[in-house]
Design a protein around this motif. Structure first.
Motif, PDB file in Angstrom:
ATOM      1  N   PRO A 192      -2.784   1.477   1.982  1.00  0.00           N
ATOM      2  CA  PRO A 192      -2.721   2.708   2.791  1.00  0.00           C
ATOM      3  C   PRO A 192      -2.787   2.409   4.285  1.00  0.00           C
ATOM      4  O   PRO A 192      -3.673   2.867   4.996  1.00  0.00           O
ATOM      5  CB  PRO A 192      -3.938   3.491   2.324  1.00  0.00           C
ATOM      6  N   SER A 193      -1.827   1.641   4.760  1.00  0.00           N
ATOM      7  CA  SER A 193      -1.786   1.239   6.165  1.00  0.00           C
ATOM      8  C   SER A 193      -0.825   2.131   6.937  1.00  0.00           C
ATOM      9  O   SER A 193       0.175   2.602   6.391  1.00  0.00           O
ATOM     10  CB  SER A 193      -1.335  -0.218   6.275  1.00  0.00           C
ATOM     11  N   LYS A 194      -1.139   2.377   8.201  1.00  0.00           N
ATOM     12  CA  LYS A 194      -0.248   3.152   9.061  1.00  0.00           C
ATOM     13  C   LYS A 194       0.731   2.258   9.822  1.00  0.00           C
ATOM     14  O   LYS A 194       1.585   2.758  10.555  1.00  0.00           O
ATOM     15  CB  LYS A 194      -1.074   3.971  10.054  1.00  0.00           C
ATOM     16  N   LEU A 195       0.615   0.947   9.651  1.00  0.00           N
ATOM     17  CA  LEU A 195       1.497   0.011  10.344  1.00  0.00           C
ATOM     18  C   LEU A 195       2.883   0.034   9.720  1.00  0.00           C
ATOM     19  O   LEU A 195       3.029  -0.111   8.493  1.00  0.00           O
ATOM     20  CB  LEU A 195       0.921  -1.402  10.292  1.00  0.00           C
ATOM     21  N   ARG A 196       3.905   0.192  10.533  1.00  0.00           N
ATOM     22  CA  ARG A 196       5.261   0.265  10.002  1.00  0.00           C
ATOM     23  C   ARG A 196       5.693  -1.029   9.328  1.00  0.00           C
ATOM     24  O   ARG A 196       6.471  -1.016   8.373  1.00  0.00           O
ATOM     25  CB  ARG A 196       6.239   0.609  11.134  1.00  0.00           C
ATOM     26  N   ALA A 197       5.199  -2.158   9.843  1.00  0.00           N
ATOM     27  CA  ALA A 197       5.549  -3.445   9.236  1.00  0.00           C
ATOM     28  C   ALA A 197       5.070  -3.513   7.789  1.00  0.00           C
ATOM     29  O   ALA A 197       5.761  -4.062   6.914  1.00  0.00           O
ATOM     30  CB  ALA A 197       4.948  -4.582  10.057  1.00  0.00           C
ATOM     31  N   VAL A 198       3.889  -2.956   7.527  1.00  0.00           N
ATOM     32  CA  VAL A 198       3.355  -2.943   6.165  1.00  0.00           C
ATOM     33  C   VAL A 198       4.097  -1.922   5.310  1.00  0.00           C
ATOM     34  O   VAL A 198       4.473  -2.199   4.169  1.00  0.00           O
ATOM     35  CB  VAL A 198       1.848  -2.635   6.181  1.00  0.00           C
ATOM     36  N   LEU A 199       4.342  -0.739   5.866  1.00  0.00           N
ATOM     37  CA  LEU A 199       5.024   0.309   5.104  1.00  0.00           C
ATOM     38  C   LEU A 199       6.458  -0.069   4.762  1.00  0.00           C
ATOM     39  O   LEU A 199       6.995   0.384   3.738  1.00  0.00           O
ATOM     40  CB  LEU A 199       5.004   1.621   5.898  1.00  0.00           C
ATOM     41  N   SER A 200       7.078  -0.885   5.594  1.00  0.00           N
ATOM     42  CA  SER A 200       8.450  -1.310   5.309  1.00  0.00           C
ATOM     43  C   SER A 200       8.525  -2.189   4.056  1.00  0.00           C
ATOM     44  O   SER A 200       9.593  -2.348   3.470  1.00  0.00           O
ATOM     45  CB  SER A 200       9.023  -2.068   6.504  1.00  0.00           C
ATOM     46  N   LEU A 201       7.391  -2.749   3.641  1.00  0.00           N
ATOM     47  CA  LEU A 201       7.343  -3.599   2.448  1.00  0.00           C
ATOM     48  C   LEU A 201       6.802  -2.856   1.226  1.00  0.00           C
ATOM     49  O   LEU A 201       6.473  -3.472   0.214  1.00  0.00           O
ATOM     50  CB  LEU A 201       6.454  -4.825   2.719  1.00  0.00           C
ATOM     51  N   ARG A 202       6.699  -1.521   1.314  1.00  0.00           N
ATOM     52  CA  ARG A 202       6.054  -0.765   0.249  1.00  0.00           C
ATOM     53  C   ARG A 202       6.763  -0.925  -1.097  1.00  0.00           C
ATOM     54  O   ARG A 202       6.119  -0.981  -2.155  1.00  0.00           O
ATOM     55  CB  ARG A 202       5.970   0.716   0.630  1.00  0.00           C
ATOM     56  N   ARG A 203       8.102  -1.002  -1.098  1.00  0.00           N
ATOM     57  CA  ARG A 203       8.833  -1.141  -2.367  1.00  0.00           C
ATOM     58  C   ARG A 203       8.522  -2.472  -3.022  1.00  0.00           C
ATOM     59  O   ARG A 203       8.450  -2.565  -4.252  1.00  0.00           O
ATOM     60  CB  ARG A 203      10.328  -0.976  -2.119  1.00  0.00           C
ATOM     61  N   VAL A 204       8.328  -3.498  -2.221  1.00  0.00           N
ATOM     62  CA  VAL A 204       7.945  -4.804  -2.762  1.00  0.00           C
ATOM     63  C   VAL A 204       6.553  -4.719  -3.388  1.00  0.00           C
ATOM     64  O   VAL A 204       6.321  -5.204  -4.502  1.00  0.00           O
ATOM     65  CB  VAL A 204       7.973  -5.880  -1.657  1.00  0.00           C
ATOM     66  N   PHE A 205       5.611  -4.091  -2.669  1.00  0.00           N
ATOM     67  CA  PHE A 205       4.259  -3.916  -3.211  1.00  0.00           C
ATOM     68  C   PHE A 205       4.282  -3.111  -4.507  1.00  0.00           C
ATOM     69  O   PHE A 205       3.551  -3.425  -5.462  1.00  0.00           O
ATOM     70  CB  PHE A 205       3.369  -3.210  -2.187  1.00  0.00           C
ATOM     71  N   GLU A 206       5.108  -2.072  -4.551  1.00  0.00           N
ATOM     72  CA  GLU A 206       5.177  -1.228  -5.745  1.00  0.00           C
ATOM     73  C   GLU A 206       5.688  -2.025  -6.951  1.00  0.00           C
ATOM     74  O   GLU A 206       5.125  -1.943  -8.040  1.00  0.00           O
ATOM     75  CB  GLU A 206       6.084  -0.017  -5.479  1.00  0.00           C
ATOM     76  N   ARG A 207       6.747  -2.791  -6.758  1.00  0.00           N
ATOM     77  CA  ARG A 207       7.312  -3.565  -7.869  1.00  0.00           C
ATOM     78  C   ARG A 207       6.328  -4.625  -8.356  1.00  0.00           C
ATOM     79  O   ARG A 207       6.101  -4.776  -9.556  1.00  0.00           O
ATOM     80  CB  ARG A 207       8.626  -4.228  -7.445  1.00  0.00           C
ATOM     81  N   VAL A 211       3.794  -4.872 -12.121  1.00  0.00           N
ATOM     82  CA  VAL A 211       3.875  -6.017 -13.021  1.00  0.00           C
ATOM     83  C   VAL A 211       2.571  -6.814 -13.044  1.00  0.00           C
ATOM     84  O   VAL A 211       2.067  -7.179 -14.112  1.00  0.00           O
ATOM     85  CB  VAL A 211       5.042  -6.946 -12.597  1.00  0.00           C
ATOM     86  N   LEU A 212       1.992  -7.058 -11.867  1.00  0.00           N
ATOM     87  CA  LEU A 212       0.876  -7.985 -11.757  1.00  0.00           C
ATOM     88  C   LEU A 212      -0.496  -7.328 -11.841  1.00  0.00           C
ATOM     89  O   LEU A 212      -1.432  -7.901 -12.412  1.00  0.00           O
ATOM     90  CB  LEU A 212       0.985  -8.777 -10.442  1.00  0.00           C
ATOM     91  N   SER A 213      -0.651  -6.124 -11.266  1.00  0.00           N
ATOM     92  CA  SER A 213      -1.995  -5.538 -11.202  1.00  0.00           C
ATOM     93  C   SER A 213      -1.979  -4.021 -11.311  1.00  0.00           C
ATOM     94  O   SER A 213      -2.438  -3.322 -10.399  1.00  0.00           O
ATOM     95  CB  SER A 213      -2.686  -5.957  -9.903  1.00  0.00           C
ATOM     96  N   PRO A 214      -1.453  -3.465 -12.420  1.00  0.00           N
ATOM     97  CA  PRO A 214      -1.453  -2.001 -12.557  1.00  0.00           C
ATOM     98  C   PRO A 214      -2.845  -1.399 -12.566  1.00  0.00           C
ATOM     99  O   PRO A 214      -3.032  -0.231 -12.234  1.00  0.00           O
ATOM    100  CB  PRO A 214      -0.738  -1.772 -13.900  1.00  0.00           C
ATOM    101  N   VAL A 215      -3.865  -2.198 -12.932  1.00  0.00           N
ATOM    102  CA  VAL A 215      -5.230  -1.677 -12.981  1.00  0.00           C
ATOM    103  C   VAL A 215      -5.761  -1.342 -11.592  1.00  0.00           C
ATOM    104  O   VAL A 215      -6.712  -0.575 -11.454  1.00  0.00           O
ATOM    105  CB  VAL A 215      -6.156  -2.695 -13.682  1.00  0.00           C
ATOM    106  N   PHE A 216      -5.136  -1.885 -10.538  1.00  0.00           N
ATOM    107  CA  PHE A 216      -5.596  -1.653  -9.172  1.00  0.00           C
ATOM    108  C   PHE A 216      -4.704  -0.665  -8.411  1.00  0.00           C
ATOM    109  O   PHE A 216      -4.659  -0.686  -7.180  1.00  0.00           O
ATOM    110  CB  PHE A 216      -5.673  -2.976  -8.413  1.00  0.00           C
ATOM    111  N   SER A 217      -4.007   0.192  -9.110  1.00  0.00           N
ATOM    112  CA  SER A 217      -3.171   1.213  -8.460  1.00  0.00           C
ATOM    113  C   SER A 217      -4.038   2.168  -7.648  1.00  0.00           C
ATOM    114  O   SER A 217      -5.241   2.305  -7.892  1.00  0.00           O
ATOM    115  CB  SER A 217      -2.386   1.998  -9.509  1.00  0.00           C
ATOM    116  N   GLY A 218      -3.421   2.848  -6.694  1.00  0.00           N
ATOM    117  CA  GLY A 218      -4.168   3.795  -5.876  1.00  0.00           C
ATOM    118  C   GLY A 218      -4.590   5.035  -6.622  1.00  0.00           C
ATOM    119  O   GLY A 218      -5.666   5.590  -6.377  1.00  0.00           O
TER     120      GLY A 218
END
Length: 263
Positions: A192-207, A211-218
């Motif tokens: 939950p970052s407001k930095l655009r650099a982090v938000l631009s990678l959100r689709r990568v984090f979601e994918r 696969v790797l850590s669904p137990v830690f979803s928001g």
């Protein structure tokens, strides 16, 4: 029957309607909406000719289902506040107390809860009330902050307030209130970052998160169905809410005596 997985006590004060609107109008809020909407769509593709109630702050998600339904209502808790919805047409919004909903028994096919259960004064009483208004076979979808996720620990989003849940806690609570838990989904794997650099990678984090850590979803998304085969005690429940009028009119005194009617 008491749950083997007791809920931890938190301050369940409702998020304010102004803060909720501001969040969903922000860039972070729009991306959060997209992630949660994708999870909801995986559970409810369409709701043809059904009656849907959204409880909490569900406005960002109701538009995705409203066109298929027979009718849709947005119920917003009094502690939160309300906004008019939908825009440009007759209002379908009501300000409610979530333990005493203004609907008859078995009158609704689906209920969607977002920004609701984690703020409920008594989660069990709220779910019992939803059981009452749901029709036989009716379904409920709950979106709650995941107590293991990062979003529940950050106070600059609405998901950082209220009472977060684990999947086991939510499942136990649903079973106690005569619901049968069913399909599940997860959302908000990006930080939950407001930095655009982090938000631009959100689709990568979601994918990667799925696969790797669904137990830690928001957030955790759980669908449940109204259970009918278990008997329920029949008892009149007294309201725990005391309503005090702001003004108590006493009438207007008069100095004239009433004139008796002539026959």
């Amino acid at each position: 029957m008491k749950s083997n997985c007791p809920l931890i006590t938190f301050d369940a004060m409702h998020a304010d309607i102004v803060d909720l609107r501001q969040f969903y109008h922000s860039e972070l809020g729009r991306f959060a909406e997209q992630s949660i909407a994708a999870a909801l769509t995986s559970l409810w593709a369409r709701l043809p000719e059904e009656r849907l109630v959204g409880l909490g702050y569900v406005v960002p998600y109701l538009d995705r289902f409203r066109e298929d339904t027979e009718r849709t209502f947005a119920f917003m808790p009094a502690g939160q506040g309300a906004v008019n919805w939908p825009m440009g047409s007759a209002s379908a919004t009501a300000l409610v107390f979530d333990e005493e909903l203004p609907l008859p028994d078995s009158s609704i096919d689906r209920v969607l809860m977002v920004h609701s259960l984690e703020f409920a004064e008594s989660p069990r009483e709220t779910l019992k009330e939803l059981w009452r208004i749901l029709a036989p076979g009716g379904r409920l979808v709950i979106v709650v902050p995941n107590r293991r996720g990062v979003w529940a620990r950050m106070e600059h989003t609405p998901f950082g307030s209220g009472r977060p849940y684990s999947r086991g806690q939510l499942t136990a609570l649903l079973r106690e209130t005569n619901f049968t838990p069913g399909a599940t989904a997860e959302a908000l794997f990006f930080p939950p970052s407001k930095l655009r650099a982090v938000l631009s990678l959100r689709r990568v984090f979601e994918r990667l998160g799925r696969v790797l850590s669904p137990v830690f979803s928001g957030v955790i998304v759980v669908e449940a169905q109204k259970r009918l085969y278990q008997g329920l005690p029949v008892a009149a429940r007294a309201s725990r809410r005391v309503f005090v009028p702001v003004l108590a009119p006493r009438g207007v005194p008069t100095t004239r005596e009433e004139t008796p009617l002539k026959r």
